[in-house]
Structures are given as structure tokens and as C-alpha cells.
Design an enzyme around this catalytic site. Sequence first.
Site, short mmCIF file in Angstrom:
data_model
loop_
_atom_site.label_atom_id
_atom_site.label_comp_id
_atom_site.label_asym_id
_atom_site.label_seq_id
_atom_site.Cartn_x
_atom_site.Cartn_y
_atom_site.Cartn_z
N HIS A 126 65.45 -17.95 50.46
CA HIS A 126 66.60 -17.52 51.16
C HIS A 126 66.39 -18.31 52.79
O HIS A 126 67.28 -19.32 53.05
CB HIS A 126 66.77 -16.21 51.73
CG HIS A 126 67.17 -15.34 50.25
ND1 HIS A 126 68.14 -15.25 49.51
CD2 HIS A 126 65.95 -14.38 49.61
CE1 HIS A 126 67.86 -14.51 48.50
NE2 HIS A 126 66.65 -14.09 48.56
N ASP A 127 65.34 -17.91 53.51
CA ASP A 127 65.42 -18.22 54.78
C ASP A 127 65.31 -19.58 55.02
O ASP A 127 65.61 -20.24 56.19
CB ASP A 127 64.40 -17.11 55.52
CG ASP A 127 64.91 -15.88 55.47
OD1 ASP A 127 66.12 -15.49 55.19
OD2 ASP A 127 64.19 -15.01 55.89
#
Length: 313
Positions: free
Chosen positions: A243-244
Site C-alpha cells: 500500500h504505502d
Amino acid sequence: MTARKIIIDTDPGQDDAVAILLALASPEEIDVLGITAVAGNVPLPLTQKNARIVCELAGKTDVPVYAGCDAPLNRKLVTAEHVHGKTGLDGPTLPDPQMPLTEGHAVDFIIDTLRGHDAGTVTLCPLGPLTNIATAFQKAPDIVEKVQEIVLMGGAYFEVGNITPAAEFNIYVDPEAADIVFKSGAPIVVMPLDVTHKALVTKPRNDAFRALGTEPGIAVAEMTDFFERFDKEKYGSAGAPLHDPCVTAYLIKPELFTGRHINVEVETGSELTLGMTVADWWRVTDRAPNAMFMGDLDADGFFNLLTERLARL
Ligand SMILES: [Ca+2]
């Protein structure tokens, strides 16, 4: 090109760790002014410690790391040990950090740093609940104009939710903070689950990290090994979504991502859909666009960039 000045606001989290490593490996494009920890995936004492562990893993012990808010604005903290393990960085065995936490509160660091820069010159990169950023904006509304862009991981539209059927974790944990940020007027780029669920660490991609043979490369492979168990079970996907790192990859190669400039609002009232990002993807309202909401990425380009940069550490 001058490196873009950023503050990473984070709750590490294995995917936060990879996002930070990518930024620290890319000094030509990214100048990390500081890292601010917030409570999220795990409580604050662990996220601030994990942020320092990651700096040491990158060999960048001169980056200031600040501890910030230990709970959402007006809710109890919800954590995600079921995904990230009890330390938040389960997977590799990494030594306790030697570098100290920098004195002072993360929110004051954000305020002071923005006040010390010209308008539109500092980018905020929130990778966790938006508590620190919202608190800074509430305490010092004058800093909003100093923000070049807020590039954040959070929310979802087509993928809807991962912590509840309706909400993504970062927004759900502190929906009031998210609401403040989305209404702040600062330019916002959102990496929702719609994008991050396409950044899947398949086995060949994980093998490529491990094959780097370096401490960071092997640690990243072991981190994704750990949390892919959860995602494979839950989604039946080919691997864990990173995700990040979509946030820091965007700063280096924005052309990897496509999306729409639309209105995004955060549900703060309903218990059923609390923290939902109501994204007007189809532009069915006349509400003013406030965010570039990403919808797709070039996954091969993303992983090539990530592997190439991790090799530099
Ligand atoms: Ca995170």
C-alpha cells in the site's frame, strides 16, 4: 531537478517501512525533512521505534524521527496487529534502534517546518491515520498554504473497505482527522485500495527483493513474506499489496499512476459506514473536486522502480 522536500507521517507497518526505504534510497528526487510517527497499525511506542529501525536499516540515521499523537482526535485507537504482527514489523529480525527519538512533538515539528518554508514547497506524505496532520492544521491553519501537496495512502472506492465492509483502515481509525484534511483546501493526491491492491508482491517480485542480497533487500522480502499470509487468506490474491510505497513511488515517477480529480468526502456520522471515502468517481454531484483520486498503476514499472532503488541502499 531539485529534490522535493517531504515529511513522512507514518505508522510502521511493513508497507510503511518499504515506503520509507524507497524515499531514503532516492535523494535525487526526495529530500526527507523528517519522519513523524502516529498511532495506527500498532500503538505509538512501537510506530516511533519502528520508524527508527527502518532509518537504521537504510543507513540513514541522521533523519529526525518524532513521536506524534498516540490516539485519534476523539475516538479510541483501533490497531491492526492481525495484519502486521504484534511489533508492527513482524517478519525479519531487526535490531533495536540506536538512534534516539528526536525531542519535541511531531505536530510541532510539522508546524515549525512548514512555517519555515515558502508557500507550496513542502509535501506531506501520510501513510497512516491522519491524526498528526489534522492536529497540525487545527493548531496552525496558516501552514496549509505552505503545503505543496498531500500525497496519502488511504480510502477506497471500488474496493470499498478492508477494516470494515465500507472503510479502509487509515481513514477508519480517525475519520474526523481525515475529514479535516480532505476539507483543508490543500492539494491532495490519494492512493486508495483501488490502486494499492494492484501493487501485489507476487513470488517473482519478492524473489527479486531477496536476490538483492543486501540487508534491506532481504528484510523487505521477509516483511512481505509475513504479511502476505493475511492477504492471501483474505482476498485469495497472488501476494501482499504494498500500500504505502505507492505514495513515495508517486513522488519519483508520477506517470506510473492514473486517476481522476474528483470530490472526496469522509463519512463521520454513520456507524455502519464510518470512515468511508465517498469518492465522486462518476462525477454525479456538483461538489467541487478536492483530490486526485488514483485508480490504476503500472505494477511492473512500480516494482522495477522499487527493486532498482532498494538496490542502492
Ligand atoms: Ca501505514
